[in-house]
Write an enzyme that holds these catalytic residues in place. Structure first.
Site, PDB file in Angstrom:
ATOM      1  N   ARG A 149       0.951  -1.361   0.032  1.00  0.00           N
ATOM      2  CA  ARG A 149      -0.162   0.076  -0.062  1.00  0.00           C
ATOM      3  C   ARG A 149       0.876   1.163  -0.136  1.00  0.00           C
ATOM      4  O   ARG A 149       2.093   1.148   0.360  1.00  0.00           O
ATOM      5  CB  ARG A 149      -0.729   0.186   1.125  1.00  0.00           C
ATOM      6  CG  ARG A 149      -1.875  -1.067   1.309  1.00  0.00           C
ATOM      7  CD  ARG A 149      -2.678  -1.035   2.812  1.00  0.00           C
ATOM      8  NE  ARG A 149      -3.760  -2.080   2.768  1.00  0.00           N
ATOM      9  CZ  ARG A 149      -3.555  -3.255   3.309  1.00  0.00           C
ATOM     10  NH1 ARG A 149      -2.330  -3.226   3.861  1.00  0.00           N
ATOM     11  NH2 ARG A 149      -4.528  -4.306   3.433  1.00  0.00           N
ATOM     12  N   LYS A 174      -2.293  -1.883   7.581  1.00  0.00           N
ATOM     13  CA  LYS A 174      -3.572  -1.630   7.581  1.00  0.00           C
ATOM     14  C   LYS A 174      -4.119  -2.415   9.028  1.00  0.00           C
ATOM     15  O   LYS A 174      -3.921  -3.695   9.254  1.00  0.00           O
ATOM     16  CB  LYS A 174      -4.402  -2.289   6.631  1.00  0.00           C
ATOM     17  CG  LYS A 174      -5.771  -1.131   6.645  1.00  0.00           C
ATOM     18  CD  LYS A 174      -6.504  -1.553   5.260  1.00  0.00           C
ATOM     19  CE  LYS A 174      -8.071  -0.615   5.595  1.00  0.00           C
ATOM     20  NZ  LYS A 174      -8.682  -0.988   4.216  1.00  0.00           N
ATOM     21  N   HIS A 243      -2.032   2.805  -6.159  1.00  0.00           N
ATOM     22  CA  HIS A 243      -2.612   1.487  -5.635  1.00  0.00           C
ATOM     23  C   HIS A 243      -2.734   0.749  -6.991  1.00  0.00           C
ATOM     24  O   HIS A 243      -3.010  -0.611  -7.063  1.00  0.00           O
ATOM     25  CB  HIS A 243      -3.932   1.864  -5.349  1.00  0.00           C
ATOM     26  CG  HIS A 243      -4.323   1.106  -4.323  1.00  0.00           C
ATOM     27  ND1 HIS A 243      -3.742   0.950  -2.916  1.00  0.00           N
ATOM     28  CD2 HIS A 243      -5.506   0.233  -3.837  1.00  0.00           C
ATOM     29  CE1 HIS A 243      -4.307   0.127  -2.131  1.00  0.00           C
ATOM     30  NE2 HIS A 243      -5.376  -0.318  -2.555  1.00  0.00           N
ATOM     31  N   HIS A 269      -4.843  -8.634   3.533  1.00  0.00           N
ATOM     32  CA  HIS A 269      -6.380  -8.664   3.666  1.00  0.00           C
ATOM     33  C   HIS A 269      -6.502  -9.571   4.927  1.00  0.00           C
ATOM     34  O   HIS A 269      -6.135 -10.466   5.114  1.00  0.00           O
ATOM     35  CB  HIS A 269      -6.808  -9.107   2.189  1.00  0.00           C
ATOM     36  CG  HIS A 269      -7.068  -8.317   1.132  1.00  0.00           C
ATOM     37  ND1 HIS A 269      -6.993  -8.466   0.066  1.00  0.00           N
ATOM     38  CD2 HIS A 269      -6.563  -6.774   1.356  1.00  0.00           C
ATOM     39  CE1 HIS A 269      -6.846  -7.349  -0.726  1.00  0.00           C
ATOM     40  NE2 HIS A 269      -6.648  -6.436  -0.094  1.00  0.00           N
ATOM     41  N   TYR A 278     -10.054  -9.797  -7.198  1.00  0.00           N
ATOM     42  CA  TYR A 278      -9.053 -10.097  -7.996  1.00  0.00           C
ATOM     43  C   TYR A 278      -9.152 -11.355  -8.959  1.00  0.00           C
ATOM     44  O   TYR A 278      -8.364 -11.764  -9.759  1.00  0.00           O
ATOM     45  CB  TYR A 278      -7.464 -10.153  -7.397  1.00  0.00           C
ATOM     46  CG  TYR A 278      -7.167  -8.841  -6.731  1.00  0.00           C
ATOM     47  CD1 TYR A 278      -6.894  -7.803  -7.454  1.00  0.00           C
ATOM     48  CD2 TYR A 278      -7.205  -8.593  -5.439  1.00  0.00           C
ATOM     49  CE1 TYR A 278      -6.469  -6.532  -7.031  1.00  0.00           C
ATOM     50  CE2 TYR A 278      -7.286  -7.570  -4.670  1.00  0.00           C
ATOM     51  CZ  TYR A 278      -6.813  -6.332  -5.686  1.00  0.00           C
ATOM     52  OH  TYR A 278      -6.336  -5.116  -5.134  1.00  0.00           O
TER      53      TYR A 278
END
Length: 306
Positions: A149, A174, A243, A269, A278
């Protein structure tokens, strides 16, 4: 709202920042969303959070929807509100969360924009013209090599990189999560070209991997601006953003491996459902795999029966 109620919002935002270490972007979005809720309560002469029920929250969300707030923004606003009331419960200020049963309208899932392999090659194989472009290429290679990221890239410190092992440690991902991801040889080579130039720019105490021309840690906006520079330099018609390189990494890796779980771990994730976006593999690729793998495939055109 009374002063105590307004103070609860500030305390919650402070906890998000310090304890949960949410991104600055998320923190600012939650600040705006909860600020809108406070304004709504003021317009209804609601003084405390105990006076806010399901009906009031539905009215508030309906008002925001009438201002053409999109479904994704409404979902985020509801998430901010739900989290805030959960925090009030943890602080023994409330007993129930009035937002718990509310649902925002579902946003249509949009496929992420990405670059194909040839476009990536054209970007990464372009010869640099100065020191900053050598730095830029190291950033683009690392984005695409490891699926970082933007916030993760600008927060990288030298100690996070292990060239011998070919890994990078993401310590501030994240949600404050840590993960270890591989770095490809092309990215390592690009970093090795950048490091001697970095030493010229860096101060004695600077730990950041990527620096500005002034020698300080590179800001996220500067990275975005440099990618626009490369878009214009390469004559790319489509808008480039950091991104997009992460999306391209995920899509190309999934297309080649088919291993959704591995891609999930590499991207960091929390939920597999986030990674499943994806799985939009090109139909021609799927058809090719089908033809090569299925024992009774051998597809061909149907004969005209008329």
């Amino acid at each position: 709202m009374n002063a105590a109620a307004a103070g609860h919002v500030l305390a919650y935002l402070e906890r998000l920042n310090i304890q949960q270490r949410v991104s600055p972007h998320t923190l600012e979005a939650y600040r705006r969303d909860l600020g809108q809720l406070v304004l709504f309560c003021d317009s209804r002469s609601i003084e405390s959070w105990s006076a806010v029920g399901v009906r009031e929250l539905r009215e508030h969300l309906a008002e925001r929807h009438r201002t053409r707030l999109g479904s994704r923004s409404l979902q985020r606003a509801l998430s901010a509100i739900r989290g805030f009331f959960d925090d009030l419960i943890r602080s023994s200020i409330l007993a129930l969360n009035p937002a718990q049963g509310l649902r925002a309208p579902k946003a249509p899932k949009k496929l992420p924009k990405l670059l194909d392999v040839d476009q990536i090659k054209g970007l990464l194989d372009a010869p640099p013209e100065d020191a900053l472009e050598i730095r830029d290429l190291a950033m683009w290679e690392l984005f695409y090599s490891s699926g970082l990221r933007l916030s993760e890239l600008v927060n990288l410190d030298l100690v996070d990189l292990d060239g011998r092992a070919g890994t990078v440690l993401i310590q501030r991902g994240k949600g404050g999560k840590t993960r270890l991801v591989p770095v490809g040889k092309k990215a390592i080579a690009a970093l090795e070209r950048w490091f001697p130039l970095r030493e010229v720019l860096a101060g004695a105490e600077e730990t950041a991997v990527f620096l500005s021309r002034r020698g300080g840690r590179l800001a996220a906006r500067s990275v975005q601006a440099r990618l626009v520079h490369w878009q214009q330099r390469q004559g790319v018609s489509e808008s480039l953003h950091p991104h997009m390189l992460r999306h391209s990494f995920a899509s190309h890796l999934l297309e080649s491996s088919g291993d959704l779980r591995a891609v999930q771990e590499l991207l960091g994730h929390a939920n597999l459902s986030t990674t499943q976006i994806y799985t939009h593999l090109d139909f021609q690729h799927l058809a090719s795999v089908y033809d090569q793998s299925h024992p009774r495939a051998r597809r061909g055109a149907l004969k005209n029966k008329t």
